[in-house]
Scaffold this active site. Sequence first.
Site, PDB file in Angstrom:
ATOM      1  N   ASP A  12      45.233  38.660  35.441  1.00 53.25           N
ATOM      2  CA  ASP A  12      44.775  40.012  35.700  1.00 53.25           C
ATOM      3  C   ASP A  12      46.014  40.918  35.520  1.00 53.25           C
ATOM      4  O   ASP A  12      47.135  40.404  35.405  1.00 53.25           O
ATOM      5  CB  ASP A  12      44.269  40.046  37.156  1.00 53.25           C
ATOM      6  N   ASP A  14      46.352  44.921  36.804  1.00 55.06           N
ATOM      7  CA  ASP A  14      46.596  45.906  37.876  1.00 55.06           C
ATOM      8  C   ASP A  14      46.662  45.227  39.235  1.00 55.06           C
ATOM      9  O   ASP A  14      45.761  44.478  39.616  1.00 55.06           O
ATOM     10  CB  ASP A  14      45.470  46.953  37.882  1.00 55.06           C
ATOM     11  N   ASP A 174      44.290  39.669  41.964  1.00 56.10           N
ATOM     12  CA  ASP A 174      44.602  40.311  43.249  1.00 56.10           C
ATOM     13  C   ASP A 174      43.343  40.837  43.934  1.00 56.10           C
ATOM     14  O   ASP A 174      43.387  41.168  45.117  1.00 56.10           O
ATOM     15  CB  ASP A 174      45.571  41.490  43.053  1.00 56.10           C
TER      16      ASP A 174
HETATM   17  O1  LIG Z   1      42.983  44.571  38.040  1.00 59.95           O
HETATM   18  P1  LIG Z   1      42.624  44.808  36.626  1.00 59.95           P
HETATM   19  O2  LIG Z   1      43.805  44.596  35.681  1.00 59.95           O
HETATM   20  O3  LIG Z   1      41.414  44.054  36.159  1.00 59.95           O
HETATM   21  O4  LIG Z   1      42.265  46.368  36.461  1.00 59.95           O
HETATM   22  C1  LIG Z   1      41.496  46.964  37.466  1.00 59.95           C
HETATM   23  C2  LIG Z   1      41.358  48.440  37.442  1.00 59.95           C
HETATM   24  O5  LIG Z   1      41.910  49.060  36.352  1.00 59.95           O
HETATM   25  C3  LIG Z   1      41.781  49.096  38.736  1.00 59.95           C
HETATM   26  O6  LIG Z   1      41.386  48.398  39.877  1.00 59.95           O
HETATM   27 MG   LIG Z   2      43.789  43.539  39.597  1.00 57.78          MG
END
Ligand SMILES: O=P(O)(O)OC[C@H](O)CO
Ligand SMILES: [Mg+2]
Length: 236
Positions: A12, A14, A174
């Site tokens: 992942d 963010d 996360d």
């Molecule tokens: O956690 P990610 O990388 O899937 O991105 C999530 C969004 O952009 C914000 O929570």
């Molecule tokens: Mg994330």
Amino acid sequence: MQLGQVTHVIFDMDGLLLDTEGMYTVVQQKLASKFGKEFTWALKSKMMGLKAIEAARVLVSELDLEGQITPEQFLSDREEALDEMFPDAQLLPGAERLLRHLAACEVPFALATSSHLRHFNLKTTLHGDLFSLFDHRVTGDQISNGKPAPDIFLHAASLWQPPPAPSSCLVFEDAPSGVAAAKAAGMRCVMVPDSRLDRALCDGADQLLTSLESFDPEQWGLPPFPDAQPQQRPEA
Ligand SMILES: O=P(O)(O)OC[C@H](O)CO
Ligand SMILES: [Mg+2]
């Protein structure tokens, strides 16, 4: 302790590799307060990891803002502030060491972020070199069903030739929605949540860590860090 034997890794972005979740929080807190509402961690937990429009729908509904703002307008209102912040995004502790280690050991690894491509480009402004190490990068705009659906992780795995079995893939996440997506894909999952996330939302993963710095690749059958101490044998 051995937790599994994997061959491929999916990250992942963010809140896991990049410290961008706080940026969303600041901007969303400001917007919520304009309507006299509070942007709480309970609400944030429901939005994290979702594609932007899905997250916006959750916010509008949970804050009872129907009739006052549409999810689309909410996204457009927050865009300018996010665009200003994202290019300063910093790596989270342990991210660079782990990615460079996997690359050095030729372990296949990919990215699966709900962020769309334009945000991905802004967020990785300072880290182009590191993010070029991924075998492939899947962004939220490339898939129809976002997390918690398994699609983004299954798609990321399908891009390897030959594609690994889901059970041979280890996902790092996360967010609760991301962990649910990984498990729905039949993959193994290490969760590295923000310390403010309710622990009751952290029980779906195969391993829970407080930081990527404490990840031990050997527990998953991956090559050890060069400076790792040899694994201790249980005493006879
Ligand atoms: O956690 P990610 O990388 O899937 O991105 C999530 C969004 O952009 C914000 O929570
Ligand atoms: Mg994330």
